[in-house]
Design an enzyme around this catalytic site. Structure first.
Site, PDB file in Angstrom:
ATOM      1  N   SER A   1       0.842  -1.194   0.000  1.00  0.00           N
ATOM      2  CA  SER A   1       0.000   0.000   0.000  1.00  0.00           C
ATOM      3  C   SER A   1       0.876   1.242   0.000  1.00  0.00           C
ATOM      4  O   SER A   1       2.098   1.155   0.039  1.00  0.00           O
ATOM      5  CB  SER A   1      -0.903  -0.004   1.228  1.00  0.00           C
ATOM      6  N   LYS A   2       0.225   2.373  -0.014  1.00  0.00           N
ATOM      7  CA  LYS A   2       0.946   3.646  -0.119  1.00  0.00           C
ATOM      8  C   LYS A   2       2.050   3.777   0.924  1.00  0.00           C
ATOM      9  O   LYS A   2       3.079   4.364   0.670  1.00  0.00           O
ATOM     10  CB  LYS A   2      -0.012   4.831   0.032  1.00  0.00           C
ATOM     11  N   ARG A   3       1.804   3.245   2.099  1.00  0.00           N
ATOM     12  CA  ARG A   3       2.801   3.491   3.129  1.00  0.00           C
ATOM     13  C   ARG A   3       4.096   2.722   2.893  1.00  0.00           C
ATOM     14  O   ARG A   3       5.063   2.868   3.629  1.00  0.00           O
ATOM     15  CB  ARG A   3       2.231   3.176   4.514  1.00  0.00           C
ATOM     16  N   HIS A   4       4.123   1.889   1.875  1.00  0.00           N
ATOM     17  CA  HIS A   4       5.359   1.188   1.551  1.00  0.00           C
ATOM     18  C   HIS A   4       6.214   1.988   0.573  1.00  0.00           C
ATOM     19  O   HIS A   4       7.238   1.523   0.118  1.00  0.00           O
ATOM     20  CB  HIS A   4       5.051  -0.180   0.941  1.00  0.00           C
ATOM     21  N   GLY A   5       5.762   3.192   0.235  1.00  0.00           N
ATOM     22  CA  GLY A   5       6.499   3.995  -0.735  1.00  0.00           C
ATOM     23  C   GLY A   5       5.719   4.084  -2.030  1.00  0.00           C
ATOM     24  O   GLY A   5       4.496   4.019  -2.027  1.00  0.00           O
TER      25      GLY A   5
END
Length: 557
Positions: free
Chosen positions: A323-327
């Site tokens: 998801s977005k929080r992985h970059g």
RNA sequence: GUCUCCUUCGUCUAUCGGUUAGGACAUCGGAUUUUCAUUCCGACAAGAGGGGUUCGACUCCCCUAGGAGAUGCCA
């Protein structure tokens, strides 16, 4: 079911093997052998699809074989296209290509609250950039158009009503508030979920159908699927083998038609897959738990379900769904980050799959040929940015200079280095390509790698010029020596220049680098640069000397 | 909580009962080199645990553990 040799089995290796089709449950990653057995025909419901296929939905254009594979990518335009979506699309595409089948794009725009036309555009842009094309879709048309669900609106209510009259679905008048409280407990993951109830409580399931129909005419309602209780639903996953769910464990009576009249994914998906003649549903494993529900719907309609293949998911470094929080996860970000579509495709194509032992670089065309469900893995794969970076470098180095020069131009323009449409400039970039190429990991590295060839770099701080154990005075005289030698010998080959500098260094009791580092910093503005003499040649003697003089001045007297 | 799926080096993967468990990325070391990068060479590094079956198990079966996903009028 002679004629039941149907679409769903299209492209399989034929019915030669007919021993135990049942996949062994549990353990073992040695799925290959087992999967081979899956090539045997599966149980069917004695239903002939062609008789039941509405005219509008005949998936078999005249002249095409009955066995043709038809797969689809069915994104919801509620966000930017991301790696997960691309992976699903790519595998469907590759499967279709490897089987000589059709790859279809269908827009699942049934979530009106999150829909945006921008996302539709992003979808088109993304796949155009990637170079992945569909055979049928909203933009290119096809035999089972329309390919946009909002344009098939009436179809879904029709089918939902049909299920109601069949007694397989029912009207539900529970407000969203009432239903919401069944879900609240799911949120507090760890906490005291003792005996908490999940999902809908089937409150409206037993309202008298006649009464419900009357109420439905005036009351706001949804239509829910009536999950048959006390049964087990199973299906054969092409990758995972036999999967069975007790109906009590499937999502209790999920909504099929929302109160705004739009279908949920479940309804639209099943209706369209059937009407569009989809033979194989390949999607991420996160969908696996709603598959029994879909199978129940196919049964309720009296339709033959397609083959299912649930792909391993793509995870972030922490092992959770990417998801977005992985970059960077949206394709846009990769594009803007200077990745080559070929590299992204190659890398993503290898997540959860393998092709030939010991090979890493696969152009799309090769993937199209080599793809096979047998080479899919069951376990999720972690997205590794470092490995992708390596692929990107490989593809950059494989790109012909002229092509690469063109690709790099937008970055140079954005950095204010290039002027659009300046032919002389473009020629200079092309000339610099041999020196810059192997230093580019991403296209976006272009300004920092080759910018000094075009714009005057700021004069670095004095210490930047110092070779090891040198002070300002020593550095200054070394640079002066280097300048003199350059001025004297310049239009010479790299080899000759190097020999000259080597000889001079020896005379002065210096190392070659002691002479060249100050020169490098003066000319390129950095301690790290492309080969010095080549750079000087691109820059021209005069500009180089000017930079040296500038630096000499900055180093004091 | 419940259900379902999954489990080989840090990561991506090969292995179709008999291998010194192979490759790639990353990491570390070395070579080439005017710097950086590229390239080449080398090193490190894995079958979750426990039971079976078998002459023989990473491969087959069972259990345990761990991980993930789902549990929406989102897809």
């Amino acid at each position: 079911m002679g004629s039941g040799a149907r679409l769903a089995r299209a492209g399989r290796a034929g019915g030669a093997r007919r021993h135990s089709r049942r996949a062994a449950p549990g353990g073992g990653r040695r799925g290959r052998l087992r999967r081979r057995h899956l090539l045997t025909p599966r149980k069917r419901h004695g239903y002939n699809p062609s008789s039941n296929r509405p005219s509008r939905g005949n998936a078999r254009p005249p002249g095409e074989t009955a066995m043709q594979v038809r797969v689809r990518y069915a994104p919801s335009p509620t966000g930017l296209q991301h790696i997960g979506g691309v992976r699903t699309a790519l595998f469907n595409y590759l499967f279709a290509r490897s089987k000589g089948g059709k790859f279809i794009l269908r827009l699942e725009d049934t979530d009106r609250s999150r829909f945006s036309q921008d996302y539709v555009q992003n979808l088109y842009d993304t796949f155009e950039w990637l170079g992945v094309k569909w055979d049928e879709g909203p933009d290119v048309g096809g035999p089972v158009a329309p390919y946009i669900q909002s344009e098939r609106f009436d179809l879904y209510r029709e089918h939902a009503e049909r299920l109601v009259s069949l007694g397989r679905a029912y009207y539900c008048f529970c407000g969203e508030e009432r239903v919401a409280k069944f879900h609240s407990d799911v949120q507090d993951e760890e906490g005291g979920a003792e005996g908490a109830s999940f999902g809908y409580d089937r409150h409206c399931r037993n309202i008298d159908p006649a009464e419900a129909k009357v109420r439905a005419a005036s009351e706001r309602h949804v239509i829910r699927l009536k999950i048959p209780l006390g049964e087990t639903t199973e299906f054969e996953d092409e990758l995972l083998g036999n999967i069975a769910w007790k109906n009590e464990d499937v999502n209790p009576d999920p909504v099929l038609l929302k109160s705004d009249g739009f279908p949920t994914y479940h309804l639209a998906n099943v209706v369209d897959d059937h009407l569009m003649g989809i033979t194989h549903v390949m999607r991420a494993q996160e969908w696996i738990s709603s598959t029994p529900l879909h199978v129940i719907m196919y049964q309720a309609f009296g339709w033959e379900p397609p083959a299912f293949c649930h792909l391993p998911m793509v995870m972030g470094e922490d092992g959770r769904k990417l998801s977005k929080r992985h970059g960077a996860t949206s394709v846009d970000e990769f594009r803007k980050g200077g990745y080559l579509p070929e590299a992204l495709l190659n890398y993503v194509g290898m997540l959860g799959a393998s092709y030939e032992d010991g090979r890493d670089l696969y152009p799309l065309a090769d993937l199209e040929r080599l793809f096979s469900v047998e080479h899919l893995k069951k376990a999720p794969a972690v997205f590794d940015y470092k490995r992708l970076e390596w692929f990107n470098g490989q593809y950059i180095r494989q790109t012909p200079d002229a092509e690469l020069a063109a690709l790099v131009m937008p970055w140079l323009e954005e950095a204010g280095i290039a002027k659009k449409g300046d032919a002389a400039f473009e020629a200079a970039v092309l000339a610099a390509m041999p020196l810059a190429k192997e230093r580019l990991h991403y296209l976006r590295d272009a300004p920092s790698v080759m910018g000094f060839l075009f714009a005057e770099p700021p004069v670095p701080a004095p210490e930047e010029f110092f070779p090891k154990k040198f002070d300002a005075a020593m550095t200054r005289s070394a640079l002066a020596e280097a300048r003199a030698l350059l001025a004297a010998r310049f239009p010479a080959s790299d080899e000759e220049l190097e020999e000259a500098y080597r000889a001079r260094a020896t005379e002065l009791g210096l190392k070659l680098g002691d002479l060249l580092m100050p020169l490098r910093v003066a000319v390129t503005g950095s301690r790290a640069s492309p080969p010095l003499f080549g750079s000087i040649r691109l820059l021209g003697l005069d500009r180089s000397l000017a930079r040296i003089d500038r630096s000499l001045a900055a180093l004091g007297s």
